[in-house]
Design a protein around this motif. Structure first.
Motif, short mmCIF file in Angstrom:
data_model
loop_
_atom_site.label_atom_id
_atom_site.label_comp_id
_atom_site.label_asym_id
_atom_site.label_seq_id
_atom_site.Cartn_x
_atom_site.Cartn_y
_atom_site.Cartn_z
N LYS A 162 39.41 55.68 33.19
CA LYS A 162 40.70 55.19 32.95
C LYS A 162 41.05 55.34 31.44
CE LYS A 162 40.28 51.82 36.72
NZ LYS A 162 40.35 50.25 36.97
N TYR B 185 44.11 42.00 40.03
CA TYR B 185 42.81 42.84 39.41
C TYR B 185 43.11 42.83 37.82
CZ TYR B 185 39.84 46.90 38.19
OH TYR B 185 39.19 47.80 37.53
N ILE B 186 44.48 43.43 37.61
CA ILE B 186 44.73 43.55 36.05
C ILE B 186 45.79 42.39 35.85
CG2 ILE B 186 45.95 44.92 34.56
CD1 ILE B 186 44.42 47.31 35.82
N HIS C 259 39.47 43.87 43.19
CA HIS C 259 40.45 44.71 43.01
C HIS C 259 41.82 44.32 43.84
CE1 HIS C 259 41.93 48.97 43.44
NE2 HIS C 259 41.89 48.75 42.02
N LYS D 207 45.38 42.49 44.62
CA LYS D 207 46.62 42.20 44.08
C LYS D 207 47.52 41.46 45.17
CE LYS D 207 45.73 46.69 42.73
NZ LYS D 207 44.68 46.59 42.16
N ASN E 178 49.57 45.81 39.95
CA ASN E 178 48.96 45.09 39.11
C ASN E 178 49.97 44.32 38.09
OD1 ASN E 178 45.88 45.33 39.10
ND2 ASN E 178 46.29 47.55 38.77
N TYR F 237 53.78 48.64 34.41
CA TYR F 237 54.23 49.00 36.11
C TYR F 237 55.41 48.55 36.37
CZ TYR F 237 49.36 48.36 35.10
OH TYR F 237 47.74 48.33 34.38
N TRP G 8 55.65 53.28 36.51
CA TRP G 8 54.88 53.37 37.63
C TRP G 8 55.73 53.41 38.83
CZ3 TRP G 8 48.87 52.68 36.83
CH2 TRP G 8 48.49 53.12 35.53
N TYR H 245 44.58 57.74 43.52
CA TYR H 245 43.10 58.14 43.30
C TYR H 245 42.78 58.75 44.51
CZ TYR H 245 44.35 55.17 39.47
OH TYR H 245 44.98 54.39 38.52
N ASN I 84 46.30 58.63 35.32
CA ASN I 84 45.63 57.97 33.98
C ASN I 84 44.46 58.08 34.13
OD1 ASN I 84 45.57 56.05 36.30
ND2 ASN I 84 45.25 54.33 34.78
N HIS I 85 43.50 58.60 35.14
CA HIS I 85 42.06 58.68 35.56
C HIS I 85 41.81 60.34 35.19
CE1 HIS I 85 41.74 54.63 37.52
NE2 HIS I 85 42.52 54.72 36.30
N HIS J 112 50.94 55.22 41.94
CA HIS J 112 49.87 54.19 42.12
C HIS J 112 49.70 53.55 43.42
CE1 HIS J 112 47.68 50.49 40.60
NE2 HIS J 112 46.59 51.48 40.39
N LYS K 90 49.12 52.84 47.54
CA LYS K 90 47.90 52.91 48.45
C LYS K 90 48.48 52.79 49.64
CE LYS K 90 45.98 50.92 44.33
NZ LYS K 90 46.01 52.09 43.41
N ASN L 168 42.18 52.01 46.97
CA ASN L 168 42.20 53.50 46.73
C ASN L 168 41.46 54.42 48.18
OD1 ASN L 168 44.01 53.29 44.41
ND2 ASN L 168 42.15 52.57 43.54
#
Ligand SMILES: O=P(O)(O)OC[C@H](O)CO
Length: 385
Positions: free
Chosen positions: A8, A61-62, A135, A137, A152, A157, A161, A242, A272-273, A303, A305, A320
């Motif tokens: 990350k 999550y974040i 994880h 949200k 997140n 965001y 994003w 991802y 970002n990964h 981002h 899913k 993901n």
């Protein structure tokens, strides 16, 4: 976790991208709104929090200590101060880089906060039930309005994003409320109150939540994906941040493409990964050779899913297509069996494709020797991510 931290580290592109405005469709007895722009969904969530009458269930999550993070914190505390019962969950690992002082909450009888711990008893003995990050949200207000998806909480965001969240209003909010109650009651500390577990008032098959729960060795979201791709006879549109499919998901996608299904996968051109990007590339040859088309989102991080199949079925959630989400973390996805929602998801996908370029088989086979060496070196990490 170390691998997750390493992967990350890259700051992704954060440019402009075409937007699909929020769209609402009725599904069963509920109203379902899709959001694809952070400012729209954050404003809606804050509005729901500000108008809450008795209960708020908030899980992320974040949760960054920036302007948007503070807006949520302030709104949640204000709700608790006016007598709303507020339950908060955030993940420790997802916020390791955030100043812990941000998470200090006032001591109010109506405010209940659960920091999901990094380590749980049994972790060191490799007990799988004690592993996994939270994880998820989601937000549920008064049992009447629920949100879930990829967003997140953070300023990045809000505008930079491209992600997807969904709001449900009506009886099917129970799906999300139940997911929160299950998690809270399983992981609360002794000083936290237990939440009432009501059971489903009605069984509505057109909107269902699936929860990945390592603590119960349950990973149904993976089954949702496999089952829906296996049923496809026309088209499968996947949007992922991802994309590191496991053996079965890869095989199912390839089988669908080989029987003539139009399988499209939209992923960020640069995420970002960095490690996740390289790990994903190790699957491209097999996917492209089978006829799966790969679409690279340009200029900004995507981002979301989500997946929509045959104009009939869709899923939106936190999971993901990688090992950590599919068989590692706590996740929640909604599945919708509804033509109108699928049409809305296809509109979103079509809009996104206007900001994507197709990675052709020709371009891919012409990549440099250096790129191939990097793929070779990254390949062992794929199953870990
Ligand atoms: O783990 P996700 O899918 O919520 O993504 C988190 C972002 O990578 C934050 O850096």
């Amino acid at each position: 976790m170390t691998v997750d931290h390493i992967r990350k580290r890259r700051t992704p592109l954060a440019g402009e991208f075409p937007r699909t405005p929020p769209g609402t469709v009725p599904v069963a007895d509920s109203e379902v709104t899709t959001y694809t722009f952070g400012a729209d969904v954050f404003d809606a969530m804050l509005d729901s929090i500000n108008n809450a009458k008795h209960t708020i269930l908030f899980e992320t999550y974040i949760w960054k200590a920036d302007e948007v993070g503070h807006q949520f914190k302030d709104a949640l505390i204000a709700a608790a101060r006016r007598g709303v019962d507020v339950y908060l969950i955030w993940d420790t690992f997802g916020n390791l880089v955030v100043d812990p002082r941000f998470y200090r909450m006032p001591d109010l009888p109506t405010l209940h906060a659960l920091r999901f711990p990094l380590f749980r008893g049994g972790f060191l003995t490799l007990n799988v039930r004690k592993t996994g990050l939270d994880h998820r949200k989601m937000l549920v207000v008064d049992g009447e309005t629920g949100y879930v998806g990829g967003y997140n909480i953070g300023s990045l965001y809000r505008t930079q994003w491209r992600d997807t969240h969904v709001r449900v209003e009506g009886p099917s909010v129970w799906e999300l409320q139940n997911a929160f109650v299950d998690f809270w009651n399983d992981h609360r500390r002794s000083f936290h109150p237990e939440l009432p577990d009501t059971g489903a008032h009605g069984w509505e098959p057109r909107i269902r939540a699936a929860q990945n729960e390592p603590s119960r060795l349950l990973f149904p979201v993976r089954g949702l994906y496999l089952e829906a791709i296996d049923r496809a006879e026309s088209h499968v549109y996947i949007t992922q941040a991802y994309f590191i499919p496991d053996r079965e998901i890869l095989a199912t996608l390839i089988a669908a493409a080989r029987r003539g299904v139009d399988v499209r996968v939209l992923i960020p051109e640069v995420s970002n990964h960095v490690l996740a990007d390289w790990a994903a590339r190790t699957y491209y040859t097999r996917l492209l050779e089978a006829g799966v088309t790969l679409w690279l989102f340009k200029g900004a991080m995507v981002h979301a899913k989500t997946m929509t199949v045959d104009g009939r079925w869709s899923t939106i959630g936190t999971t993901n297509i990688d090992r950590m989400s599919m068989t590692g973390n706590f996740e929640v996805n909604l599945e919708f069996y509804d033509d109108d929602l699928a049409a809305q998801m296809e509109r979103v996908f079509t809009t996104d494709l206007t900001n994507a370029r197709q990675l052709t088989h020709e371009e891919w086979t012409g990549r440099s020797r250096g790129t191939r060496v990097l793929e070779y070196l990254t390949k062992p990490f794929g199953p870990l991510l």
